[in-house]
Write a protein that holds these residues in place. Structure first.
Motif, PDB file in Angstrom:
ATOM      1  N   ARG A 195     -12.716  25.071   5.740  1.00  0.00           N
ATOM      2  CA  ARG A 195     -13.336  25.719   7.018  1.00  0.00           C
ATOM      3  C   ARG A 195     -11.976  25.713   7.862  1.00  0.00           C
ATOM      4  N   ARG A 196     -10.812  25.651   7.300  1.00  0.00           N
ATOM      5  CA  ARG A 196      -9.358  25.898   8.018  1.00  0.00           C
ATOM      6  C   ARG A 196      -9.064  24.961   9.089  1.00  0.00           C
ATOM      7  N   ILE A 197      -9.258  23.569   8.800  1.00  0.00           N
ATOM      8  CA  ILE A 197      -9.132  22.437   9.661  1.00  0.00           C
ATOM      9  C   ILE A 197      -7.872  21.761   9.419  1.00  0.00           C
ATOM     10  N   PRO A 198      -6.967  21.957  10.504  1.00  0.00           N
ATOM     11  CA  PRO A 198      -5.742  21.257  10.327  1.00  0.00           C
ATOM     12  C   PRO A 198      -5.798  19.596  10.222  1.00  0.00           C
ATOM     13  N   ILE A 199      -4.850  19.152   9.562  1.00  0.00           N
ATOM     14  CA  ILE A 199      -4.740  17.689   9.343  1.00  0.00           C
ATOM     15  C   ILE A 199      -3.611  17.188  10.012  1.00  0.00           C
ATOM     16  N   ARG A 200      -3.602  16.159  10.823  1.00  0.00           N
ATOM     17  CA  ARG A 200      -2.381  15.575  11.275  1.00  0.00           C
ATOM     18  C   ARG A 200      -2.237  14.261  10.626  1.00  0.00           C
ATOM     19  N   VAL A 201      -0.894  14.188  10.063  1.00  0.00           N
ATOM     20  CA  VAL A 201      -0.401  13.059   9.297  1.00  0.00           C
ATOM     21  C   VAL A 201       0.105  12.095  10.095  1.00  0.00           C
ATOM     22  N   GLU A 219      10.238   8.483   5.884  1.00  0.00           N
ATOM     23  CA  GLU A 219       9.792   8.495   4.468  1.00  0.00           C
ATOM     24  C   GLU A 219       8.455   8.199   4.404  1.00  0.00           C
ATOM     25  N   SER A 220       7.837   7.491   5.077  1.00  0.00           N
ATOM     26  CA  SER A 220       6.259   7.232   4.979  1.00  0.00           C
ATOM     27  C   SER A 220       5.638   8.628   5.162  1.00  0.00           C
ATOM     28  N   ALA A 221       5.922   9.224   6.356  1.00  0.00           N
ATOM     29  CA  ALA A 221       5.288  10.416   6.549  1.00  0.00           C
ATOM     30  C   ALA A 221       5.597  11.468   5.522  1.00  0.00           C
ATOM     31  N   LEU A 222       6.639  11.495   4.924  1.00  0.00           N
ATOM     32  CA  LEU A 222       7.041  12.440   3.960  1.00  0.00           C
ATOM     33  C   LEU A 222       6.064  12.296   2.530  1.00  0.00           C
ATOM     34  N   GLN A 223       5.975  10.916   2.306  1.00  0.00           N
ATOM     35  CA  GLN A 223       5.252  10.744   1.266  1.00  0.00           C
ATOM     36  C   GLN A 223       3.795  11.196   1.397  1.00  0.00           C
ATOM     37  N   HIS A 224       3.187  11.053   2.551  1.00  0.00           N
ATOM     38  CA  HIS A 224       1.854  11.435   2.990  1.00  0.00           C
ATOM     39  C   HIS A 224       1.979  12.935   3.006  1.00  0.00           C
ATOM     40  N   VAL A 225       2.728  13.579   3.596  1.00  0.00           N
ATOM     41  CA  VAL A 225       2.910  15.051   3.669  1.00  0.00           C
ATOM     42  C   VAL A 225       2.841  15.604   2.147  1.00  0.00           C
ATOM     43  N   ARG A 226       3.443  15.051   1.464  1.00  0.00           N
ATOM     44  CA  ARG A 226       3.880  15.468   0.085  1.00  0.00           C
ATOM     45  C   ARG A 226       2.458  15.400  -0.802  1.00  0.00           C
ATOM     46  N   LEU A 227       1.433  14.464  -0.490  1.00  0.00           N
ATOM     47  CA  LEU A 227       0.046  14.499  -1.124  1.00  0.00           C
ATOM     48  C   LEU A 227      -0.771  15.691  -0.683  1.00  0.00           C
ATOM     49  N   LEU A 228      -0.402  16.257   0.621  1.00  0.00           N
ATOM     50  CA  LEU A 228      -1.155  17.529   0.829  1.00  0.00           C
ATOM     51  C   LEU A 228      -0.477  18.510   0.213  1.00  0.00           C
ATOM     52  N   GLU A 229       0.971  18.838   0.381  1.00  0.00           N
ATOM     53  CA  GLU A 229       1.750  19.845  -0.251  1.00  0.00           C
ATOM     54  C   GLU A 229       1.348  20.182  -1.557  1.00  0.00           C
ATOM     55  N   GLU A 230       1.285  18.898  -2.246  1.00  0.00           N
ATOM     56  CA  GLU A 230       0.895  19.083  -3.732  1.00  0.00           C
ATOM     57  C   GLU A 230      -0.552  19.656  -4.175  1.00  0.00           C
ATOM     58  N   ASN A 231      -1.303  19.545  -3.144  1.00  0.00           N
ATOM     59  CA  ASN A 231      -2.446  20.436  -3.212  1.00  0.00           C
ATOM     60  C   ASN A 231      -2.561  21.779  -2.338  1.00  0.00           C
ATOM     61  N   ASN A 232      -1.334  22.368  -2.240  1.00  0.00           N
ATOM     62  CA  ASN A 232      -1.031  23.557  -1.777  1.00  0.00           C
ATOM     63  C   ASN A 232      -1.983  23.759  -0.140  1.00  0.00           C
TER      64      ASN A 232
END
Length: 352
Positions: free
Chosen positions: A122-128, A153-166
């Motif tokens: 649904r093209r919903i942005p996610i705020r980490v 570091e904490s934020a980038l870890q969370h972002v990485r979870l999203l990026e790893e799923n493209n």
């Protein structure tokens, strides 16, 4: 003012980042399960100029209430989710325009994937969102205390979870009450990613103290070109958050909405009730949306000159005030009629 270059996301119909104006955001303090109260508050926030509103979704009843709230809302809504990934998915299905989650606290990688799948469809942005008060224990142990490096570091870890799923439809926030810490964290992450940043001083305090803290913290970042959305977090009516947010943006000439009041601090030469006049005028022109620079000066000698850039203004003397526009004196007004006549002129100008 040179703003940091970021990628753009779209929340509902509101562009964030990518050169779009800095967006004002707030959050309801009603029980989301109370549809009428929540919708009324959202409408009030929108009328005040709020462009995105976040709502808490603590349970499935609140998630179900979103359908009607979203239908009646004049602005896009963001669901605030903690711990329960099913609430995030239900909020998406029910039509929310954005999510605020902490990917690390909703139950593991597989559940994050499910949220991402629903958001992508649904093209919903996610705020980490990362807060100094809720940093992961492993990061606290690593740094020994809350640090800007730990927040990043904490934020980038969370972002990485999203990026790893493209998934890259992301906005990031790194909030703290400690202003130097908060500023440093945002400076650091702005050098590492080009995602839009949501800025604010978390739990800033009551309207008086919180306004000052927010102006210092948010204003410092904006003056460096950092920040794509903002929230002024005050312990009070959310409407005050919107007003303060716009005043910060107006002070930095990043947004224009409604009047800006220029008024002198008074001194021993002041011969009219300048403080009372300024307070009365400010309250009665709050609803005006047209950008106007309004001057209220206490000296008829220097007033028009000191506020020559104002669209309209008054300068008081003993028993009389000078009305001026664009630095030029228009007429004299007796003190007893000064506020009434001044307001009439302001309202006429606002309608032009």
């Amino acid at each position: 003012m040179q703003r940091r270059s970021t990628r753009q996301i779209i929340i509902g119909n509101v562009p964030v980042g990518g050169g779009a104006p800095v967006v004002i955001q707030s959050m309801t303090n009603t029980d989301t399960r109370d549809i009428t109260a929540t919708v009324n508050q959202i409408r009030g926030l929108a009328e005040a100029g709020c462009e995105l509103v976040r709502v808490a979704v603590p349970d499935s009843v609140a998630a179900d209430a979103l359908q009607e709230i979203i239908r009646l809302s004049p602005v896009p809504l963001i669901a605030d989710i903690h711990f329960d990934y099913k609430l995030a998915i239900k909020s998406i299905v029910n039509g929310i325009s954005g999510l605020r989650i902490n990917p690390g606290n909703i139950g593991g990688a597989n559940r994050v994937k499910e949220v991402i799948s629903a958001a992508r469809e649904r093209r919903i942005p996610i705020r980490v969102g990362v807060n100094a008060g809720s940093l992961d224990k492993t990061i606290l142990d690593k740094y020994g205390r809350v640090t800007s490096a730990g927040l990043v570091e904490s934020a980038l870890q969370h972002v990485r979870l999203l990026e790893e799923n493209n998934y890259f439809d992301i906005k990031i926030s790194l909030k703290a009450f400690d202003i130097p810490l908060m500023i440093e964290a945002y400076q650091k992450i702005s050098e590492k990613v080009d995602y839009p940043l949501h800025i604010g001083v978390t739990e800033a305090g009551t309207p008086w103290a919180g306004t000052i803290r927010s102006a210092v913290g948010i204003g410092s970042l904006l003056s460096q070109g950092i920040g794509d959305t903002l929230r002024v977090s005050l312990t009070g009516d959310p409407l005050e958050e919107v007003g303060v947010g716009f005043e910060i943006l107006k002070a930095l000439e990043l947004r224009q909405r409604g009047p800006v009041i220029v008024s002198c601090p008074t001194c021993g030469r002041t011969e009219i009730d300048l403080i009372g006049i300024a307070q009365e005028v400010e309250q009665k022109i709050l609803h005006i949306k047209k950008p106007l620079k309004v001057a209220i000066m206490g000296c008829v000698v220097n007033g028009p000159g000191e506020a020559k850039d104002a669209d309209i203004g008054i300068a008081g003397g003993r028993g009389v005030g000078l009305l001026f526009k664009k630095g030029q004196v228009v007429r004299k007004i007796p003190e007893e009629c000064l506020v009434q006549e001044f307001l009439k002129e302001i309202f006429n100008m606002a309608c032009e």
